[in-house]
Enzyme design. Structure first.
Site, PDB file in Angstrom:
ATOM      1  N   LYS A 190      29.621   7.108  27.251  1.00 53.73           N
ATOM      2  CA  LYS A 190      29.674   6.501  25.916  1.00 53.73           C
ATOM      3  C   LYS A 190      28.827   7.349  24.976  1.00 53.73           C
ATOM      4  O   LYS A 190      27.602   7.190  24.889  1.00 53.73           O
ATOM      5  CB  LYS A 190      29.165   5.056  25.962  1.00 53.73           C
ATOM      6  CG  LYS A 190      29.562   4.245  24.737  1.00 53.73           C
ATOM      7  CD  LYS A 190      31.064   4.034  24.697  1.00 53.73           C
ATOM      8  CE  LYS A 190      31.513   3.227  23.504  1.00 53.73           C
ATOM      9  NZ  LYS A 190      32.967   3.125  23.419  1.00 53.73           N
ATOM     10  N   SER A 226      38.126   1.898  23.451  1.00 57.66           N
ATOM     11  CA  SER A 226      36.970   1.023  23.326  1.00 57.66           C
ATOM     12  C   SER A 226      37.422  -0.356  22.852  1.00 57.66           C
ATOM     13  O   SER A 226      38.190  -1.024  23.538  1.00 57.66           O
ATOM     14  CB  SER A 226      35.927   1.646  22.403  1.00 57.66           C
ATOM     15  OG  SER A 226      34.649   1.148  22.707  1.00 57.66           O
TER      16      SER A 226
END
Length: 593
Positions: free
Chosen positions: A192, A388
Site C-alpha cells: 500500500k 482499493s
C-alpha cells in the site's frame, strides 16, 4: 408604523425579484428546449464519422464535473455511448467510413482497447478506416488507437511518440521537513504505497516490484495489439520504441509505424477517393457528439423487465452529489431507488474508480448486499481502474467481469495525520495552549502537537481493523478464507488478467458481457436498460448554484483547467486528509500512456 411599511415593502420587493428571476430562468429553459429541438444534426448520405477522441470520456455520458453557472450544452460522450455509436455506424447506410483525426488520447488503456475493438468490428462491414495526425503527430495513446486503421498517415513535421510506459511519482518528505510539517503515516499492507510520498524520498522495493510488474504486462499487451494490426513483431516494435523510432516523420515511415507522410489537404484527397467525390468537393463529416444526438436509439421501452446499470466512476468520498465522483449521499440513494423498483431484475455495477473513503465504500457495499438479499443479482463490470475502494464496492457481486488491462486489487488501507508544530511555532510564530478534562479530550491527533505512542497505537488499531473488515468482505464475496485473501491483498495492484488467475475476478469481458450475464442471472429474456446516476442538465445545475444548494466550484475549475497536474495532486492530498476516515484508494493517479 414605519417598520411595518418597511417590512411590507421588503416583502413585496422580494416577491417581485423572485418572479423576475423565475421568469428569467423560465425564458432560458424555453429557449434551451426550442434550441434542442431544432438543432438535432442530420446524417447526410455519403458521410464519414470523424473520431478525435482527445476529450474526457466518462463511462456515462456527461458524468464529469461541469462548470458552475454555465448553460453550455457541451456533451462529453460516455464510453458505452461511443461504442454504441460505432456499432450503429457499421450498419448505417449513410456512414461510409471512419476518419481517426487523432493526435493524443486521454482515455486510458481499457477504454482505448474497447474503442479499438469496436472499430475492428466496424471494419467487418467492409467500410474504410483511415487515420491522420496533423497536430505535431501522434502521442502514444493516440497512436494506439490510430494503429487499428487500414492506413495511418502523418504530417511531414509530425512525430510518433512511441517510447514505452513509465510511472513518475513525486515525493514530498524533504520539502515537508524544510517547512516544518511532518506527516504521520498509518497503513495496512506492505504494497500500500499511497503514504510513501510523505514518508520516503524514493519508491519502496515492494512498490517498485508491483509497479514494474503491471507496467510490463500492460506494455506487452499494448505492443501485441499494435503488432497484429501493423503486421510487425512485438520484439521489433519494442526495439523501435527503445530507439525512439518515430521521432521524425521519415523515421516513423521507415520503421513501419505509418503508411505515408502527407499534408492534410492530401489526406482529404485520399478520403475523397474513398467516397468517389470530385476534387475539392466537400466531405460530409459528422462528429461523435453529433452522431450520438442524430442516430436513432432503440430503447425497448415496452420491455417488461429492467437491467439497471449503476456507473460508479471517480473518487469515492463522503458528501453530496458531484458529477464524476462516488459520494455516499448520492449513491446510497441510487441503490435504494433501484431496490424499490419492482421491474428491476438485475443490476450491473460499472466501476471505474481508484477508491477513496473506506467508510463510504462500506456504505455502498452494504446497500448492494441488501439488493442481493432481495433476490436481485449484481454483476460488477470493471473499467480502466477498479482498485482499493473501487474493488471494495465490487467484491460482493455475484459475478465480477473486467478487462485484461484493468488495474484492480490494492486491497489495503491507510491514513495520514499532519503535524504542523514546527511550522507554527518556529516559522510562523503561532503557539497554542490547551485545557482538557482527560488525556484524550483533544482527540487522537491534533495538528499542533506530535502524536503520542498510545495515540499512535489507537490509530494503527483503527487502520488494522478497517483492513480486517476489508479482507472479510472480499473473503465473503469471493468464497475464500481470510488468509487466502491476505496473501494476495496487502495493497498490491493487479492487472485484470492476473486478477482472474488469483480469484479476485471471475472472467474477462466488457460491459456488454456483464449486462448479458446479469440478464441471465436475473432470468430476463426481454428487458431494457436504465442508467444511473441521472445527469442534470445545465439549467438544473444553474438553479442549484443560484439557490445555494451547492458550493461554487469556480476556483477548482480554474485550477483544474490551467494547472491540471498540480490540481490532481492537490485533489488527491485533500481527499486523503479531509475525511478523517481510513482511506482505501490508490496513490496519486499517474498516466502511463
Amino acid at each position: 408604523m414605519k417598520s411595518f411599511i418597511k417590512i411590507i415593502f421588503g416583502s413585496c420587493l422580494g416577491v417581485v425579484l423572485a418572479i423576475f428571476v423565475l421568469g428569467f430562468l423560465a425564458s432560458i429553459a424555453t429557449a434551451s428546449l426550442m434550441t434542442r429541438g431544432s438543432a438535432k444534426p442530420k446524417i447526410e448520405s455519403n458521410s464519414v464519422l470523424r473520431l478525435e477522441l482527445n476529450r474526457i470520456m466518462p463511462e456515462k455520458t456527461n458524468n464529469t464535473p461541469m462548470p458552475a453557472y454555465s448553460l453550455a450544452e457541451e456533451t462529453f460522450v460516455g464510453l458505452q455511448e461511443a461504442l454504441d455509436c460505432i456499432e450503429a455506424a457499421k450498419s448505417d447506410r449513410n456512414i461510409k467510413g471512419i476518419y481517426l483525426a487523432i493526435s493524443y488520447s486521454s482515455l486510458g488503456l481499457a477504454k482505448a482497447e474497447a474503442i479499438r475493438e469496436a472499430i475492428l468490428d466496424f471494419k467487418d462491414s467492409g467500410k474504410f478506416v483511415m487515420a491522420y495526425s496533423g497536430d505535431y503527430g501522434y502521442h502514444q495513446g493516440g497512436y494506439y488507437l490510430a494503429s487499428v486503421a487500414d492506413e495511418v498517415y502523418l504530417h511531414p513535421l509530425g512525430v510518433v511518440d512511441f517510447r514505452g510506459f513509465g510511472a513518475v511519482i513525486p515525493f514530498f518528505k524533504d520539502m515537508l521537513d524544510k517547512i516544518g510539517v511532518k506527516m504521520e503515516p498509518f497503513y495496512a499492507g506492505k504494497f500500500k504505497s499511497a503514504t510513501e510520498p510523505f514518508r520516503r524520498n524514493e519508491m519502496s522495493e515492494e512498490n517498485r516490484e508491483q509497479t514494474k510488474a503491471y507496467l510490463d504486462e500492460l506494455y506487452m499487451d499494448f505492443l501485441n495489439d499494435i503488432a497484429v494490426r501493423r503486421g510487425m513483431s512485438s520484439d521489433l516494435l519494442r526495439a523501435v520504441a527503445n530507439n525512439l523510432g518515430g521521432r521524425r516523420a521519415e523515421l516513423a515511415l521507415e520503421n513501419g509505424l505509418v503508411d505515408g507522410v502527407i499534408y492534410e489537404d492530401e489526406m482529404m484527397d485520399l478520403l475523397r477517393n474513398q467516397l468517389d467525390l470530385k476534387p475539392k468537393e466537400d466531405i460530409s463529416f459528422i462528429s461523435l457528439e453529433q452522431y450520438s444526438t442524430a442516430r436513432d436509439k432503440d430503447r425497448n421501452l415496452g420491455a417488461p423487465g429492467k437491467v439497471a446499470i449503476i456507473y460508479a466512476e471517480g473518487e469515492i468520498r463522503n458528501g453530496e452529489e458531484i458529477n464524476g465522483m462516488i459520494t455516499d449521499d448520492h449513491y446510497v440513494k441510487i441503490i435504494q431507488k433501484v431496490r424499490k423498483d419492482s421491474k428491476v431484475g438485475a443490476v450491473v455495477l460499472r466501476v471505474n474508480s481508484p477508491g477513496g473513503d473506506a467508510f463510504v465504500s462500506d456504505e455502498i457495499w452494504r446497500e448492494l448486499s441488501l439488493l442481493q438479499k432481495d433476490g436481485i443479482p449484481v454483476v460488477a463490470s470493471m473499467g480502466s481502474v477498479a482498485a482499493s475502494g473501487g474493488y471494495y464496492i465490487a467484491c460482493g457481486a455475484d459475478q465480477i467481469v473486467c478487462e485484461p488491462n484493468t488495474l484492480t486489487g490494492s486491497i489495503g488501507v491507510f491514513g495520514l495525520v499532519p503535524n504542523i508544530e514546527e511550522l507554527a511555532n518556529d516559522k510562523l510564530g503561532i503557539h497554542v495552549d490547551t485545557v482538557k478534562t482527560g488525556k484524550h479530550a483533544l482527540g487522537l491527533s491534533n495538528p499542533f502537537y506530535p502524536i503520542g505512542e498510545e495515540q499512535r497505537q489507537f490509530i494503527q488499531e483503527s487502520i488494522n481493523n478497517t483492513y480486517e473488515i476489508f479482507l472479510s468482505r472480499v473473503a465473503e464475496g469471493r468464497k475464500m478464507s481470510r488468509d487466502q485473501v491476505h496473501e494476495i491483498a496487502q495493497g498490491r495492484i493487479w492487472t485484470g488478467r492476473k486478477a482472474v488467475e488469483i480469484g479476485l475476478v471471475d472472467r474477462l469481458g466488457n460491459l456488454d458481457d456483464a449486462i448479458s450475464l446479469a440478464a441471465d442471472l436475473g432470468e430476463l429474456s426481454d428487458y431494457r436498460l436504465v442508467e444511473y446516476p441521472f445527469i442534470k442538465d445545465p439549467l438544473m445545475r444553474l438553479v442549484e448554484e443560484l439557490t445555494g444548494q451547492k458550493t461554487s466550484r469556480i476556483e477548482r475549475e480554474v485550477l483544474s483547467r490551467r494547472f491540471p497536474a498540480a490540481y490532481d495532486i492537490i485533489e488527491s492530498l485533500e481527499s486523503m486528509l479531509q475525511s478523517g476516515h481510513p482511506q482505501a484508494r490508490l496513490p496519486f493517479d499517474v498516466p502511463i500512456l
